[in-house]
Write an enzyme that holds these catalytic residues in place. Structure first.
Site, short mmCIF file in Angstrom:
data_model
loop_
_atom_site.label_atom_id
_atom_site.label_comp_id
_atom_site.label_asym_id
_atom_site.label_seq_id
_atom_site.Cartn_x
_atom_site.Cartn_y
_atom_site.Cartn_z
N GLU A 1 3.30 9.36 -23.43
CA GLU A 1 2.05 8.65 -23.08
C GLU A 1 2.28 7.14 -22.97
O GLU A 1 1.43 6.41 -22.47
CB GLU A 1 0.94 8.97 -24.09
CG GLU A 1 1.02 8.26 -25.43
CD GLU A 1 2.10 8.79 -26.38
OE1 GLU A 1 2.91 9.64 -25.98
OE2 GLU A 1 2.14 8.30 -27.53
N HIS B 1 7.59 9.42 -26.90
CA HIS B 1 6.16 9.23 -26.59
C HIS B 1 5.92 9.17 -25.08
O HIS B 1 5.90 8.08 -24.50
CB HIS B 1 5.67 7.92 -27.21
CG HIS B 1 5.45 7.97 -28.68
ND1 HIS B 1 4.20 8.00 -29.25
CD2 HIS B 1 6.33 8.02 -29.70
CE1 HIS B 1 4.32 8.05 -30.57
NE2 HIS B 1 5.60 8.05 -30.86
N CYS C 1 6.44 13.54 -31.17
CA CYS C 1 6.89 12.77 -32.34
C CYS C 1 6.30 13.33 -33.64
O CYS C 1 6.69 14.42 -34.04
CB CYS C 1 6.59 11.29 -32.12
SG CYS C 1 7.71 10.26 -33.04
N ILE D 1 9.71 5.91 -31.11
CA ILE D 1 9.15 5.07 -32.18
C ILE D 1 9.34 5.78 -33.51
O ILE D 1 8.72 6.81 -33.77
CB ILE D 1 7.65 4.80 -31.94
CG1 ILE D 1 7.45 4.13 -30.58
CG2 ILE D 1 7.07 3.93 -33.05
CD1 ILE D 1 6.00 3.99 -30.16
N ARG D 2 10.22 5.24 -34.35
CA ARG D 2 10.56 5.88 -35.63
C ARG D 2 10.67 7.40 -35.43
O ARG D 2 10.07 8.20 -36.16
CB ARG D 2 9.52 5.53 -36.71
CG ARG D 2 9.36 4.04 -36.91
CD ARG D 2 8.57 3.72 -38.15
NE ARG D 2 9.36 4.03 -39.32
CZ ARG D 2 8.88 4.55 -40.45
NH1 ARG D 2 7.60 4.84 -40.56
NH2 ARG D 2 9.66 4.78 -41.47
N GLY E 1 2.22 9.57 -34.62
CA GLY E 1 1.51 8.84 -35.66
C GLY E 1 2.37 8.92 -36.91
O GLY E 1 3.56 8.63 -36.86
N GLU E 2 1.80 9.40 -37.98
CA GLU E 2 2.57 9.56 -39.22
C GLU E 2 2.33 10.99 -39.70
O GLU E 2 1.20 11.35 -40.04
CB GLU E 2 2.11 8.51 -40.23
CG GLU E 2 3.24 7.96 -41.09
CD GLU E 2 3.67 8.98 -42.14
OE1 GLU E 2 4.88 9.16 -42.34
OE2 GLU E 2 2.77 9.60 -42.73
N SER E 3 3.38 11.78 -39.72
CA SER E 3 3.19 13.22 -39.92
C SER E 3 2.61 13.57 -41.29
O SER E 3 1.84 14.53 -41.41
CB SER E 3 4.49 13.97 -39.67
OG SER E 3 5.53 13.47 -40.47
N1 GLN Z 1 8.12 8.54 -38.31
C1 GLN Z 1 6.92 9.32 -38.12
C2 GLN Z 1 6.93 10.53 -39.07
O1 GLN Z 1 7.93 10.86 -39.65
C3 GLN Z 1 6.76 9.77 -36.69
C4 GLN Z 1 6.65 8.58 -35.79
C5 GLN Z 1 5.87 8.79 -34.54
O2 GLN Z 1 5.09 9.73 -34.40
N2 GLN Z 1 6.01 7.87 -33.62
O3 GLN Z 1 5.93 11.13 -39.25
#
Ligand code: GLN
Length: 198
Positions: free
Chosen positions: A178, A176, A83, A140-141, A51-53
């Protein structure tokens, strides 16, 4: 398989927790969404999804999750961070520097693949089952693991870099699992949880 019945929690504050539950279902493991720290008492292991940390940390603080997770870890319950989940669990976070739980001795750099390669699917290699074999990985990112502590065991690589690792009961992946069809990694985590629950 030990035949042990376990339930794995998926932290459901943010990110793609539903797909982790599906992946656990595919390997025959019961799961539950965890939204409050009290709910950790009902599960034997925990997945912290991507997600987004930064957002994840804020939501965890708001829900007073950090002490609960530290206790969960101290009690020997396995945790798997993918991630953003890895970023939250790491000892040190770069780009930018960010607070983290420090439950696995790695340094990670956030968003470390650059704009052209923000999201991609690639073949990597895993030694999870002993012999090295290829594994499809979705990034993903994604962060990159820039340092592994002496007790951290690398378990998969992509382009010669470690992308999955374990220290004791903490498992992390920069990608990821999943989002790929291969159930190997969820199966492996379920085995860690079964072993710890014995
Ligand atoms: N770029 C996100 C972060 O720095 C992590 C991306 C992800 O969990 N797919 O939090």
């Amino acid at each position: 398989m030990t035949g042990e019945t376990v339930k794995i929690g998926v932290l459901a504050l943010q990110g793609d927790f539903a797909l982790h539950r599906k992946a656990l279902g595919r390997v025959g493991v019961e799961s539950a969404e965890v939204r409050k720290p009290e709910e950790l008492a009902a599960v034997d292991g925990l997945i912290i999804p991507g997600g987004e940390s930064t957002t994840l940390l804020k939501l965890m603080d708001g829900g007073r999750f950090v002490p609960g997770l530290e206790k969960f870890h101290a009690n020997g319950r396995p945790i798997f961070g993918t991630c953003a989940g890895l970023i939250v669990l790491a000892r040190e976070v770069l780009n930018p520097k960010q607070r983290s739980l420090g439950l696995i001795d790695v340094t990670v750099e956030r968003n470390a693949y650059g704009r052209q390669k923000e999201s991609f699917e690639a073949e990597g290699e895993t030694t999870l089952e002993g012999q090295p074999r290829s594994l499809t990985m979705v990034f993903i990112r994604a962060p990159r693991i820039r340092r592994l502590g002496p007790r951290v065991v690398p378990l998969a690589s992509h382009g010669g870099e470690c992308v999955m690792a374990r220290e004791g009961t903490v498992l992390v992946a920069t990608f990821h699992p999943e989002l790929a069809a291969d159930p190997t990694i969820h199966h492996h985590f379920a085995e860690m949880v079964r072993y710890a629950a014995q």
